[in-house]
Write a protein that holds these residues in place. Structure first.
Motif, PDB file in Angstrom:
ATOM      1  N   ALA A  17      30.372  34.624  41.663  1.00  9.92           N
ATOM      2  CA  ALA A  17      31.354  34.962  39.869  1.00  9.92           C
ATOM      3  C   ALA A  17      31.843  36.584  40.308  1.00  9.92           C
ATOM      4  CB  ALA A  17      30.659  34.790  38.977  1.00  9.92           C
ATOM      5  N   LYS A  18      32.707  36.848  39.425  1.00 12.90           N
ATOM      6  CA  LYS A  18      33.701  37.964  39.734  1.00 12.90           C
ATOM      7  C   LYS A  18      32.661  39.251  40.580  1.00 12.90           C
ATOM      8  CE  LYS A  18      36.935  36.909  37.168  1.00 12.90           C
ATOM      9  NZ  LYS A  18      38.451  36.960  35.103  1.00 12.90           N
ATOM     10  N   GLU A  19      31.876  39.632  39.937  1.00 14.09           N
ATOM     11  CA  GLU A  19      30.307  40.306  39.758  1.00 14.09           C
ATOM     12  C   GLU A  19      30.160  40.098  41.092  1.00 14.09           C
ATOM     13  OE1 GLU A  19      30.584  37.747  37.435  1.00 14.09           O
ATOM     14  OE2 GLU A  19      31.184  38.761  35.245  1.00 14.09           O
ATOM     15  N   ASP A  20      30.200  38.720  42.046  1.00 17.34           N
ATOM     16  CA  ASP A  20      29.331  39.369  43.327  1.00 17.34           C
ATOM     17  C   ASP A  20      30.559  39.363  44.640  1.00 17.34           C
ATOM     18  OD1 ASP A  20      27.173  37.406  42.916  1.00 17.34           O
ATOM     19  OD2 ASP A  20      27.692  35.870  42.037  1.00 17.34           O
ATOM     20  N   TYR A  21      30.834  39.026  44.031  1.00 14.31           N
ATOM     21  CA  TYR A  21      32.422  40.262  44.712  1.00 14.31           C
ATOM     22  C   TYR A  21      32.608  41.495  45.078  1.00 14.31           C
ATOM     23  CZ  TYR A  21      34.815  35.309  46.871  1.00 14.31           C
ATOM     24  OH  TYR A  21      34.478  34.583  46.882  1.00 14.31           O
ATOM     25  N   ASP A  54      45.545  40.489  44.157  1.00 12.91           N
ATOM     26  CA  ASP A  54      46.460  40.931  43.118  1.00 12.91           C
ATOM     27  C   ASP A  54      47.938  42.040  44.003  1.00 12.91           C
ATOM     28  OD1 ASP A  54      45.730  39.036  41.121  1.00 12.91           O
ATOM     29  OD2 ASP A  54      44.739  40.952  39.930  1.00 12.91           O
ATOM     30  N   ASP A  55      46.844  42.919  44.585  1.00 10.38           N
ATOM     31  CA  ASP A  55      47.502  44.039  45.115  1.00 10.38           C
ATOM     32  C   ASP A  55      47.678  42.776  46.321  1.00 10.38           C
ATOM     33  OD1 ASP A  55      46.580  45.560  43.460  1.00 10.38           O
ATOM     34  OD2 ASP A  55      45.512  46.074  44.553  1.00 10.38           O
ATOM     35  N   LEU A  56      47.256  42.606  47.301  1.00 10.90           N
ATOM     36  CA  LEU A  56      47.962  41.104  48.662  1.00 10.90           C
ATOM     37  C   LEU A  56      48.962  40.646  48.286  1.00 10.90           C
ATOM     38  CD1 LEU A  56      44.608  40.393  50.442  1.00 10.90           C
ATOM     39  CD2 LEU A  56      46.422  42.167  51.055  1.00 10.90           C
ATOM     40  N   SER A  57      48.898  39.935  47.327  1.00 14.05           N
ATOM     41  CA  SER A  57      50.134  39.294  46.705  1.00 14.05           C
ATOM     42  C   SER A  57      51.188  40.018  46.003  1.00 14.05           C
ATOM     43  CB  SER A  57      49.519  38.404  45.352  1.00 14.05           C
ATOM     44  OG  SER A  57      48.856  37.052  45.751  1.00 14.05           O
ATOM     45  N   SER A  58      51.355  41.266  45.474  1.00 17.94           N
ATOM     46  CA  SER A  58      52.601  41.878  45.308  1.00 17.94           C
ATOM     47  C   SER A  58      52.684  42.633  46.869  1.00 17.94           C
ATOM     48  CB  SER A  58      51.182  42.989  44.706  1.00 17.94           C
ATOM     49  OG  SER A  58      52.759  44.043  44.089  1.00 17.94           O
ATOM     50  N   VAL A  87      35.631  42.335  51.581  1.00 19.22           N
ATOM     51  CA  VAL A  87      35.413  40.783  51.064  1.00 19.22           C
ATOM     52  C   VAL A  87      36.797  41.310  50.452  1.00 19.22           C
ATOM     53  CG1 VAL A  87      33.391  39.930  50.840  1.00 19.22           C
ATOM     54  CG2 VAL A  87      33.585  41.745  49.010  1.00 19.22           C
ATOM     55  N   ASN A  88      37.154  40.178  49.336  1.00 23.27           N
ATOM     56  CA  ASN A  88      38.471  40.631  48.513  1.00 23.27           C
ATOM     57  C   ASN A  88      38.160  40.287  47.147  1.00 23.27           C
ATOM     58  OD1 ASN A  88      40.161  41.623  50.635  1.00 23.27           O
ATOM     59  ND2 ASN A  88      40.677  39.528  51.127  1.00 23.27           N
ATOM     60  N   THR A  89      38.205  41.059  46.644  1.00 22.32           N
ATOM     61  CA  THR A  89      38.306  41.099  44.837  1.00 22.32           C
ATOM     62  C   THR A  89      39.604  40.259  44.396  1.00 22.32           C
ATOM     63  OG1 THR A  89      38.229  43.254  44.063  1.00 22.32           O
ATOM     64  CG2 THR A  89      36.063  43.277  44.807  1.00 22.32           C
ATOM     65  N   ASN A 110      39.105  33.364  55.497  1.00 19.64           N
ATOM     66  CA  ASN A 110      40.496  33.214  55.530  1.00 19.64           C
ATOM     67  C   ASN A 110      40.622  33.856  53.940  1.00 19.64           C
ATOM     68  OD1 ASN A 110      41.690  32.342  56.837  1.00 19.64           O
ATOM     69  ND2 ASN A 110      41.448  30.032  56.099  1.00 19.64           N
ATOM     70  N   PHE A 111      40.216  33.918  52.576  1.00 19.20           N
ATOM     71  CA  PHE A 111      40.120  34.128  51.506  1.00 19.20           C
ATOM     72  C   PHE A 111      39.649  35.773  51.807  1.00 19.20           C
ATOM     73  CE2 PHE A 111      37.685  36.332  47.934  1.00 19.20           C
ATOM     74  CZ  PHE A 111      38.828  35.251  46.732  1.00 19.20           C
TER      75      PHE A 111
END
Length: 592
Positions: free
Chosen positions: A393-397, A414-418, A407-409, A362-363
């Motif tokens: 962490a962010k770097e892992d994504y 942010d792009d999906l939500s926008s 995967v979604n960074t 889902n993520f």
């Protein structure tokens, strides 16, 4: 002093043995190393190398530079060498204290007896270290020792043979095996080899010369990136004619080259640009990857199970429990890092480990699925909140994405939500006006219905409280309800009271929710539609669809629609949930 004579003295000081007397002799000498430094190339998309990018393995290899002596012939004609039992060996001593890693390896062995062609030169490509993650490899210290002797008691051949036997496991970590010892496993290899027969050193009475020198580190890391060192040790053959100095001859046999090999992954295939590719794998495949240890090949899963870790990961947690999966992900990550795996191999395993979790899927929802109306914005926010930040962490994504894993960074989210918000903005005005229209039409009192409809309607021709009414349902008595002789194809402008008369005359039994109309799968910004079912005896049996069009926030047009004019039935089948409105098949069947 001649140049050749000075050169001979120089070589003798470097480790060659000058034999006494007038006898002709041949010996091997090694010059001081020459080091070449170059930048360790950064991976695609990176400005410089970081400590977690590569694995490094130190390699030694002899490169021949001179001619083969057999080309000169091996008959008795010409010079011969009267002294025998000449031998020389180049040995390496490798240490990495943080990993408790120590070993010896041989570079070459040279032996010569009486006669021009009675000699033996053994060279081989030697793997001096296992594959080590870059930040672990930088602590590797390397020395070389050059031994020469003209005494058979020194038995350098036996010494080299013992060293080769003691380090035979390292042959398994060469080119073609793909995976080698890493991290703390290197220390376990040292412990395992301690039980092997000791190397027989030359006896104290043996006459031999020895000198030891340190080589620069194979890799270096700084805050701005990494560099690699390649060392070259020139190896010469010196023929000494005793006191006939002018007969001394020096030939370059070759160079002993010591250099690092590096790879970005040991578990994955690499793409053309060198970046590891992990997109077409499974967890079972990764668990079966063989890791070379002192006891032989062991599957990766077994290596992790046997890791000396205080909190071992549970590799089969309750996949429906987000907290449990996140916790075990964290443990697995720490174990793999402790074992020496770099960021690519760690994150490939972590991705497929987490891929059994519904929260993980889902993520990492796809853009197409995120835009589906069946998944409302509040549900998307719930998906985003379970981001496994306790493990990743962010770097892992970012690393996972670079390996072509879906995967979604943070930027992706942010792009999906926008994009989803833009879609919601498109249909929000239709939904808002549609809810008000539905509330007015549902009122049982005609006068109150007209009163509530009035502020919603605005047609350019009729002004406030008016609307253009069109009929695509066919002849069901609309003219009678409006008390007009005929209705033109483009419709007729009516007021709120007349609209209330029409809706009351239709005897509507129930309405569906309001949804935006669509064209080519995209919701229209200003057109909505709702379905209505009628009571028995209605002028329009079984009901139909009512479409409305907004102009500057007001309803300017209403149309009784048939599926041939607006294919709402197929649209409902393809998109049962649209704009928060779900119309079940049972309601649609009432219209047939």
């Amino acid at each position: 002093m001649s140049i050749r004579y000075a050169l001979l003295i120089h070589f003798a000081l470097l480790g060659g043995v000058t034999l006494s007397g007038c006898a002709t002799s041949r010996q091997i000498v090694v010059d001081y190393p020459k080091t070449e430094t170059s930048i360790l190339p950064p991976l695609k998309g990176q400005a410089s190398v970081t400590a977690d990018d590569y694995y490094v393995q130190l390699v030694s290899e002899f490169e021949f530079k001179g001619d083969n002596s057999l080309k000169g012939g091996c008959s008795d004609v010409g010079a011969s060498y009267e002294t025998g039992d000449m031998s020389a060996a180049l040995l390496f001593n490798i240490q990495n204290e943080p990993l408790r890693f120590k070993r010896e390896a041989s570079g070459f062995l040279y032996q010569a007896t009486t006669g021009k062609c009675n000699y033996k030169l053994e060279t081989k490509k030697a793997y001096l270290t296992p594959w080590l993650r870059l930040d672990l490899a930088k602590d590797t210290l390397l020395e070389y020792r050059f031994l020469t002797s003209n005494n058979h008691e020194a038995n350098l051949s036996q010494l080299v043979g013992d060293i080769n036997a003691a380090s035979s496991l390292m042959a398994l970590t060469g080119v073609g095996t793909g995976v080698a010892l890493m991290g703390k496993l290197a220390g376990s290899w040292v412990e395992a080899t301690a039980a092997q027969p000791a190397v027989n050193k030359p006896s104290s009475s043996a006459k031999y010369s020895s000198e030891t020198h340190a080589l620069p580190s194979g890799v270096m890391l700084t805050s701005s990136g990494g560099s690699q060192n390649q060392s070259r040790l020139p190896v010469y053959e010196v023929v000494d004619a005793g006191l006939k100095i002018w007969a001394t001859e020096t030939k370059l046999l070759g160079e002993m080259r010591v250099y690092p090999e590096w790879v970005p992954s040991l578990l994955l295939k690499s793409a053309v640009d060198g970046m590891p590719d992990a997109h077409d794998l499974s967890l079972d495949e990764l668990w079966r990857v063989p890791i070379h240890t002192a006891t032989g090949e062991v599957p990766l899963q077994q290596v992790i199970d046997q890791a000396m870790q205080t909190e071992k990961p549970n590799l089969n947690p309750d996949w429906q429990n987000y907290d449990a999966v996140e916790s075990q992900c964290r443990r697995l990550k720490l174990v793999m890092k402790d074992l020496g795996f770099n960021k690519f191999d760690r994150n490939a395993v972590l991705f497929y480990f987490l891929n059994k979790s519904a929260d993980w899927k889902n993520f990492n929802i796809s853009p197409q699925r995120a835009m589906a109306d069946a998944i409302r914005p509040r549900v998307l926010e719930q998906y985003r909140s379970k981001d496994f930040s306790g493990c990743l962490a962010k770097e892992d994504y970012t690393v996972m994405k670079s390996m072509r894993l879906p995967v979604n960074t943070e930027q992706d989210w942010d792009d999906l939500s926008s994009n989803r918000q833009k879609k919601e903005d498109v249909i929000s005005s239709v939904q808002s006006a549609g809810r008000q229209l539905l509330a007015a039409l549902s009122h049982p009192d005609k006068d109150e219905m007209a009163r509530q409809l009035y502020p919603l309607l605005l047609n350019e021709k009729g002004g406030n409280g008016s609307v253009l009414l069109q009929n695509h349902l066919g002849n069901f008595g609309l003219e009678t309800l409006l008390q007009v002789p005929a209705i033109a194809n483009d419709g007729v402008v009516i007021n709120a009271a007349q609209l209330a008369d029409v809706m009351m005359g239709l005897s509507v039994d129930s309405y569906s929710c309001v949804r935006p109309a669509q064209e080519q799968g995209r919701p229209l910004v200003n057109i909505g539609i709702l379905l209505f079912a009628t009571k028995p005896g209605s002028l329009r049996e079984k009901g139909g669809a009512l479409e409305f069009e907004l102009v500057q926030g007001k309803i300017a047009r209403l149309a009784f629609q048939h599926p041939t004019f607006r294919d709402f039935e197929q649209n409902i089948t393809d998109f049962p949930d649209l704009g928060g409105c779900r119309i079940e098949a049972d309601f649609l069947n009432k219209l047939h």
